[in-house]
Write a protein that holds these residues in place. Structure first.
Motif, PDB file in Angstrom:
ATOM      1  N   PHE A  50      34.096  43.694  32.988  1.00 38.32           N
ATOM      2  CA  PHE A  50      33.543  44.172  34.264  1.00 38.32           C
ATOM      3  C   PHE A  50      34.574  44.077  35.397  1.00 38.32           C
ATOM      4  O   PHE A  50      34.528  44.842  36.353  1.00 38.32           O
ATOM      5  CB  PHE A  50      32.293  43.351  34.609  1.00 38.32           C
ATOM      6  CG  PHE A  50      31.673  43.711  35.923  1.00 38.32           C
ATOM      7  CD1 PHE A  50      30.913  44.862  36.053  1.00 38.32           C
ATOM      8  CD2 PHE A  50      31.856  42.916  37.037  1.00 38.32           C
ATOM      9  CE1 PHE A  50      30.341  45.199  37.253  1.00 38.32           C
ATOM     10  CE2 PHE A  50      31.288  43.259  38.248  1.00 38.32           C
ATOM     11  CZ  PHE A  50      30.522  44.398  38.364  1.00 38.32           C
ATOM     12  N   LEU A  51      35.540  43.135  35.255  1.00 42.13           N
ATOM     13  CA  LEU A  51      36.549  42.933  36.294  1.00 42.13           C
ATOM     14  C   LEU A  51      37.709  43.899  36.169  1.00 42.13           C
ATOM     15  O   LEU A  51      38.654  43.827  36.969  1.00 42.13           O
ATOM     16  CB  LEU A  51      37.066  41.492  36.240  1.00 42.13           C
ATOM     17  CG  LEU A  51      36.013  40.397  36.447  1.00 42.13           C
ATOM     18  CD1 LEU A  51      36.635  39.029  36.278  1.00 42.13           C
ATOM     19  CD2 LEU A  51      35.374  40.533  37.820  1.00 42.13           C
ATOM     20  N   SER A  52      37.712  44.752  35.159  1.00 40.71           N
ATOM     21  CA  SER A  52      38.817  45.695  35.002  1.00 40.71           C
ATOM     22  C   SER A  52      38.815  46.692  36.156  1.00 40.71           C
ATOM     23  O   SER A  52      37.773  47.277  36.496  1.00 40.71           O
ATOM     24  CB  SER A  52      38.679  46.421  33.658  1.00 40.71           C
ATOM     25  OG  SER A  52      39.754  47.309  33.465  1.00 40.71           O
ATOM     26  N   GLY A  53      39.987  46.896  36.771  1.00 40.63           N
ATOM     27  CA  GLY A  53      40.124  47.795  37.916  1.00 40.63           C
ATOM     28  C   GLY A  53      40.091  47.094  39.253  1.00 40.63           C
ATOM     29  O   GLY A  53      40.433  47.705  40.282  1.00 40.63           O
ATOM     30  N   TYR A  54      39.681  45.832  39.313  1.00 35.60           N
ATOM     31  CA  TYR A  54      39.673  45.085  40.577  1.00 35.60           C
ATOM     32  C   TYR A  54      41.103  44.816  41.036  1.00 35.60           C
ATOM     33  O   TYR A  54      41.993  44.587  40.209  1.00 35.60           O
ATOM     34  CB  TYR A  54      38.935  43.758  40.405  1.00 35.60           C
ATOM     35  CG  TYR A  54      37.443  43.832  40.648  1.00 35.60           C
ATOM     36  CD1 TYR A  54      36.908  43.396  41.847  1.00 35.60           C
ATOM     37  CD2 TYR A  54      36.581  44.331  39.685  1.00 35.60           C
ATOM     38  CE1 TYR A  54      35.544  43.456  42.083  1.00 35.60           C
ATOM     39  CE2 TYR A  54      35.216  44.402  39.906  1.00 35.60           C
ATOM     40  CZ  TYR A  54      34.703  43.953  41.102  1.00 35.60           C
ATOM     41  OH  TYR A  54      33.362  44.019  41.340  1.00 35.60           O
ATOM     42  N   ARG A  55      41.286  44.834  42.342  1.00 40.56           N
ATOM     43  CA  ARG A  55      42.559  44.449  42.938  1.00 40.56           C
ATOM     44  C   ARG A  55      42.451  42.985  43.383  1.00 40.56           C
ATOM     45  O   ARG A  55      41.487  42.593  44.020  1.00 40.56           O
ATOM     46  CB  ARG A  55      42.902  45.335  44.137  1.00 40.56           C
ATOM     47  CG  ARG A  55      43.190  46.773  43.730  1.00 40.56           C
ATOM     48  CD  ARG A  55      43.683  47.588  44.913  1.00 40.56           C
ATOM     49  NE  ARG A  55      43.969  48.944  44.499  1.00 40.56           N
ATOM     50  CZ  ARG A  55      45.141  49.334  43.973  1.00 40.56           C
ATOM     51  NH1 ARG A  55      46.114  48.446  43.832  1.00 40.56           N
ATOM     52  NH2 ARG A  55      45.340  50.590  43.628  1.00 40.56           N
ATOM     53  N   ILE A  56      43.464  42.196  43.056  1.00 42.26           N
ATOM     54  CA  ILE A  56      43.449  40.770  43.322  1.00 42.26           C
ATOM     55  C   ILE A  56      44.501  40.451  44.393  1.00 42.26           C
ATOM     56  O   ILE A  56      45.597  41.035  44.407  1.00 42.26           O
ATOM     57  CB  ILE A  56      43.705  39.962  42.024  1.00 42.26           C
ATOM     58  CG1 ILE A  56      43.617  38.470  42.307  1.00 42.26           C
ATOM     59  CG2 ILE A  56      45.019  40.336  41.372  1.00 42.26           C
ATOM     60  CD1 ILE A  56      43.643  37.634  41.036  1.00 42.26           C
TER      61      ILE A  56
END
Length: 620
Positions: A199-205
């Motif tokens: 689900f966290l794929s594509g988030y910018r950190i």
């Protein structure tokens, strides 16, 4: 179970370029599996904050926090009044990061409503969701039993503590393998936590509030293959297979019929009870099974042999009952056949009447008064009735043919006995012919091999002496085998001719025997007629012809002959006036019918008269 980080094949090293190629290839040809299961249960700490990203303004605010101008799908700025120095946009109220009760991922209202990704705040970093207008990130096919994920796009300053802080919220982590480059592999304790991590794929950190390039990155989460995952999955599948086999065995045992009770051992008490059971018709089958078991066990000895004999005798007494039951059932079957045949004949008669009704309706006098639709229906009904009538008629004729064939089989039961010798002779001749054909085929094969060897020997003249010797040996062996096969073939031909001659001779003998049997039947019929005439006579006849018939009948039933005294004693029962001299004179006058022979030795020497009337028939 922790991962073995020393095995490089378990988690292959990937560069940034490899990750980019992997993302492009998977985005083109692979599907994104659903990752909504269990994701809504992920919870943040009390200081986590969520912000809906259903509108572009919120997404622009997130890009503002990263220090990047928000760009749309066409490459143009989404909002013209964006000011990077302000850190936010006008008209957006900042949210309290300590707002309690907000989870990491809100639960969707229904399956039709798309899942909304929100900003995630951690202790040392912040996760900004991707543009909702972009397509979802692509992933590779999920390996069986996958518990390991590949995480790429990490900041250069990221460490294991940061990875544990971000992905530890998805579930228990067994092991983390951090690479010197900006990616790692994470192995979770459960399979469903992998979907939460995806689900966290594509988030910018972003680490803290820094906008340095080393403190920012874009996460790319994908399935990873691991030998430990595959091993655990195979173990789980084997366990499920064992449980399924155990369940099936329990079901089979539950539906399996119970085993028969064990047979008791022999004793005097059991023997007396078994004797009573054998005499009872209802308990006979069970009692016979016990008796058979005792006999097979070897329970019989001299002391109890009488008891076993009485039980066997009681078993034999049931044969009459069983035969009567069989005859009764056969009688019932014959009655049922007759009843069925009678009922079928009645049905056929009614079908004939219906067919005659349709035929009468098809005549011109009645046919002209019906309408076109009625004529069509009448024609269709007539055809159906005729087909059914013909089918039942064929069935009745088949039953009658079966009865006729059964009667013919009963008449022809004795015929095969007279043809056994002829059939055996024909079968022997056929076997000899088949063997002769097989030998002929073998002989042709040997001849072909000899010719091939000769041709090879003629073509290869300059071959070495060793090869010549081997070829000559093979040729000699084949010639010897050929000669032996020729001799065997000649012998089989002679045997075949001899068997054919014997068959012809046996057929001639059979014809002669049939003629002799016919003559004997006629003679026997004549003798039976004369015997009936003799029985009807109450007094010994006076004529010599009648006396000859009586003596012939008497001697015919005495194949070893009889003395004159024995013959006279038999005749005197019919007529007391008969004397020995007249009987002996009558026998002497007919040498072709009666013959006197001397039997015995010394003092036991005795003259006996024999009947020889059939010897002339046998010679002919």
């Amino acid at each position: 179970m922790f991962l073995d980080f020393g095995r490089k094949s378990e988690y292959p090293e990937e560069t940034h370029a490899a990750r980019g190629e992997h993302a492009n290839s998977t985005q083109k040809g692979l599907k994104c599996p659903p990752r909504a299961d269990g994701i809504c249960n992920m919870a943040m700490d009390s200081n986590s904050m969520t912000m809906p990203m259903s509108d572009p303004n919120a997404w622009a605010a997130a890009m503002n926090n990263l220090g990047m101008p928000p760009i749309g799908m066409t490459g143009q700025p989404l909002m013209p009044d964006f000011d990077p120095n302000l850190g936010m946009m006008a008209g957006i109220t900042p949210m309290n990061p300590m707002l309690p009760g907000l989870g990491m991922v809100p639960a969707p209202l229904s399956q039709d409503v798309p899942l909304v990704k929100e900003i995630i705040h951690c202790k040392t970093c912040t996760l900004f969701p991707p543009n909702p207008n972009l397509p979802p990130p692509a992933t590779r096919d999920r390996p069986p039993g996958c518990k390991t994920v590949f995480v790429g796009g990490l900041p250069e300053n990221a460490n294991e503590q940061l990875i544990m802080e971000v992905f530890g919220q998805c579930g228990d982590i067994n092991a983390i393998r951090k690479s010197k480059k900006n990616f790692c592999h994470i192995r979770f304790a459960e399979e469903f936590t992998v979907d939460k991590a995806l689900f966290l794929s594509g988030y910018r950190i972003r680490l803290g509030s820094s906008t340095d390039k080393k403190d920012t990155g874009r996460l790319h989460v994908d399935f990873a293959q691991a030998r430990d995952d595959l091993y655990e999955w195979e173990c789980h599948q084997r366990m499920l297979a064992r449980e399924e086999r155990h369940r099936r065995k329990i079901e089979e045992d539950r539906f399996r019929p119970p085993s028969p009770p064990p047979i008791v051992h022999y004793s005097e008490h059991e023997c007396s009870q078994l004797g009573d059971k054998i005499k009872d018709d209802g308990k006979f089958a069970e009692a016979v099974r016990v008796l058979l078991t005792w006999l097979e066990r070897g329970e019989v000895n001299r002391r109890n042999a009488n008891n076993f004999y009485s039980m066997i005798q009681s078993s034999n007494s049931h044969i009459r009952r069983l035969m009567s039951e069989k005859s009764q059932h056969e009688k019932e079957m014959e009655e049922a056949k007759e009843k069925f045949k009678t009922a079928l004949a009645g049905i056929l008669a009614q079908f004939e009447q219906i067919v005659s009704v349709f035929q009468a309706a098809s005549k011109q006098k009645a046919w002209d008064h019906f309408s076109k639709a009625q004529r069509k229906n009448l024609d269709m009904w007539r055809k159906q009735v005729e087909e059914i009538r013909n089918m039942h008629n064929e069935q009745l004729m088949g039953i009658r043919r079966e009865e006729e064939m059964e009667m013919s089989d009963d008449d022809m039961e004795d015929a095969p006995d007279s043809k056994d010798s002829e059939d055996s002779g024909v079968s022997q001749v056929e076997a000899l012919k088949e063997e002769n054909d097989s030998l002929r085929c073998q002989l042709d094969a040997y001849r072909n091999e000899v010719e091939l060897l000769k041709q090879e020997q003629g073509k290869n003249q300059p071959i070495r002496s060793e090869e010549d010797s081997t070829h000559s040996q093979q040729l000699s062996f084949l010639q010897q085998a050929l000669q032996g096969m020729q001799k065997q073939l000649l012998k089989m031909r002679e045997d075949l001719k001899q068997r054919e001659a014997e068959l012809e001779k046996s057929s001639d003998d059979k014809q002669q025997l049939n003629i002799q049997v016919q003559n004997l039947k006629e003679g026997l019929q004549n003798l039976q007629n004369t015997h009936t005439m003799q029985v009807s006579v109450t007094r010994f006849p006076a004529t010599s012809a009648q006396a000859t018939w009586i003596i012939s009948t008497f001697l015919h039933v005495h194949p070893f002959g009889a003395s004159i005294e024995y013959i006279c004693s038999y005749l005197q029962r019919l007529d007391t006036k008969i004397n020995h001299a007249e009987v002996e004179a009558l026998l002497s006058r007919l040498p072709c019918t009666f013959k006197q022979e001397m039997t015995g030795v010394g003092a036991s020497l005795e003259k006996r008269w024999n009947f020889c009337g059939f010897q002339g028939i046998k010679r002919t």
